[in-house]
Design an enzyme around this catalytic site. Structure first.
Site, short mmCIF file in Angstrom:
data_model
loop_
_atom_site.label_atom_id
_atom_site.label_comp_id
_atom_site.label_asym_id
_atom_site.label_seq_id
_atom_site.Cartn_x
_atom_site.Cartn_y
_atom_site.Cartn_z
N SER A 29 0.79 -1.49 -0.19
CA SER A 29 -0.15 -0.11 0.12
C SER A 29 0.51 1.06 0.14
O SER A 29 2.08 0.85 0.55
CB SER A 29 -0.61 0.11 1.08
OG SER A 29 0.02 0.23 2.11
N GLY A 54 -12.63 9.66 -18.09
CA GLY A 54 -12.70 9.01 -19.42
C GLY A 54 -12.76 9.22 -20.63
O GLY A 54 -12.85 10.57 -21.06
N ASN A 57 -12.66 12.71 -22.13
CA ASN A 57 -11.58 13.18 -22.43
C ASN A 57 -11.58 14.44 -23.54
O ASN A 57 -11.40 15.34 -24.12
CB ASN A 57 -10.62 12.67 -21.53
CG ASN A 57 -10.47 12.77 -19.82
OD1 ASN A 57 -11.01 13.44 -19.71
ND2 ASN A 57 -9.87 12.12 -19.72
N GLN A 64 -5.64 1.17 -22.70
CA GLN A 64 -5.77 0.11 -21.32
C GLN A 64 -6.20 -1.36 -21.34
O GLN A 64 -6.12 -1.49 -20.89
CB GLN A 64 -6.59 0.68 -20.63
CG GLN A 64 -5.83 2.55 -19.97
CD GLN A 64 -6.72 3.48 -20.71
OE1 GLN A 64 -7.53 3.56 -21.76
NE2 GLN A 64 -6.82 4.72 -19.80
N GLY A 99 -2.54 12.65 -23.16
CA GLY A 99 -2.60 11.87 -24.15
C GLY A 99 -3.87 11.70 -24.65
O GLY A 99 -4.19 12.17 -25.93
N ASP A 100 -4.92 11.82 -23.89
CA ASP A 100 -6.14 12.32 -24.89
C ASP A 100 -6.29 13.31 -25.41
O ASP A 100 -6.70 13.42 -26.25
CB ASP A 100 -7.20 12.20 -23.38
CG ASP A 100 -7.80 10.47 -22.90
OD1 ASP A 100 -7.04 9.72 -23.85
OD2 ASP A 100 -7.96 10.42 -21.27
#
Length: 327
Positions: free
Chosen positions: A36, A48, A52, A172, A256-257
């Site tokens: 963690s 999203g 985006n 993804q 990237g979007d």
């Protein structure tokens, strides 16, 4: 040019770990990881990939059509997107599921570990792209972004059947695709988008060599982070566009979007690919300097200055007239 953008709509939970993931990983124990990371920052933002990209296109006055599935909590997000130039009339709103969630932790080296909960995105295969095209008019391009894999395959097949050019952006979801699915998503695409890691994964998933894949798409665009972007075609030398540098990186999520928004806007304006990629890089750097994927402002003078400083006066002057109407 009307662009339909398919893919995910999500709420992003963005955290920052003030250390390095690599220092916490023990090579001999990677098969039994139980870690963690104590984050010292949390931002909850709209996100999203489809939302985006559509947001960026909306800011650039391209009137994008968002084709995606959202949840029962979508009302405020819907209002936001419409206010920023996105046509949300083709969004399917679930009657029982919440909008997808993206939970991401970024370390001080800008490495990221993320988990995605699909939520209402599971209903995306119920969206009929052909019916939407009949109702709203056939788009000039369909971007097939990361989504429920069945929806991605369905949208790709429908777009090809209707004779609509496809921009393939599996991102993804590549890890979830088998060989046949990966091949179907990219085969015949006018534009293919990946980052550097996804480029290698795509070759592994399709089982194709690089030149064979290039022979089956128009242009393969690979974002390379701080190294910029490459544009590869089977019939021409690979074109490399350097990134626009910044020392004010706040969060890499969504860069990237934003590049895709700028690049697709340039192609919609019939710009040469190099010029479109320069605008994409300018938008990507703008997003890098803000936390959240849709929190940035597009200021034409700022974009022109960035392009001038990185690519030269002629590049900036070529882009300036089209950006004059963007505010």
């Amino acid at each position: 040019m009307r662009i339909a953008v398919t893919g995910s709509i999500a709420t992003d939970h963005l955290m920052v770990f003030p250390g390095r993931f690599a220092e916490q990983l023990i090579k001999e124990q990677l098969e039994r990881v139980s870690l963690s990371f104590l984050a010292n920052q949390l931002e909850v933002r709209r996100g999203g990939v489809a939302a985006n990209i559509a947001f960026g296109l909306g800011l650039l006055r391209l009137d994008p059509l968002l084709v995606a599935a959202a949840g029962i909590d979508f009302a405020d997000y819907d209002t936001w997107l419409q206010a920023n130039g996105v046509d949300t009339s083709a969004v399917r709103v679930s009657s029982r599921l919440h909008t997808a969630r993206f939970v991401c932790t970024t370390d001080e080296d800008q490495n990221q570990i993320a988990t995605f909960y699909a939520g209402a995105m599971a209903e995306a295969p119920r969206i009929d792209l052909a019916a939407i095209a009949a109702r709203t008019g056939k788009p000039d391009l369909v971007l097939v972004g990361a989504d429920d894999p069945a929806a991605m395959l369905q949208h790709t097949t429908t777009a090809h059947r209707l004779g609509i050019p496809v921009a393939a952006d599996p991102s993804q979801q590549l890890a979830r695709l088998d060989q046949e699915q990966a091949r179907r998503l990219v085969d015949g695409a006018k534009w293919l988008f990946t980052n550097e890691y996804e480029a290698a994964l795509l070759l592994e998933r399709t089982g194709w060599k690089e030149q064979h894949l290039l022979s089956r798409v128009g242009t393969w665009i690979t974002t390379l982070g701080a190294a910029g972007v490459s544009l590869a075609r089977s019939s021409a030398p690979t074109l490399r566009i350097p990134a626009i540098p910044t020392d004010k990186i706040a969060d890499p999520t969504g860069a990237g979007d934003a590049f895709r928004s700028g690049f697709l806007a340039g192609t919609a304006w019939n710009w040469p690919q190099e010029q479109a990629a320069q605008l994409g890089c300018a938008l990507a750097t703008t997003v890098l300097e803000s936390v959240g994927t849709q929190e940035y402002k597009l200021i034409p003078s700022d974009l022109i200055t960035r392009i001038d400083q990185t690519y030269g006066h002629d590049a900036a002057r070529a882009i300036e007239p089209q950006l004059a109407g963007v505010s």
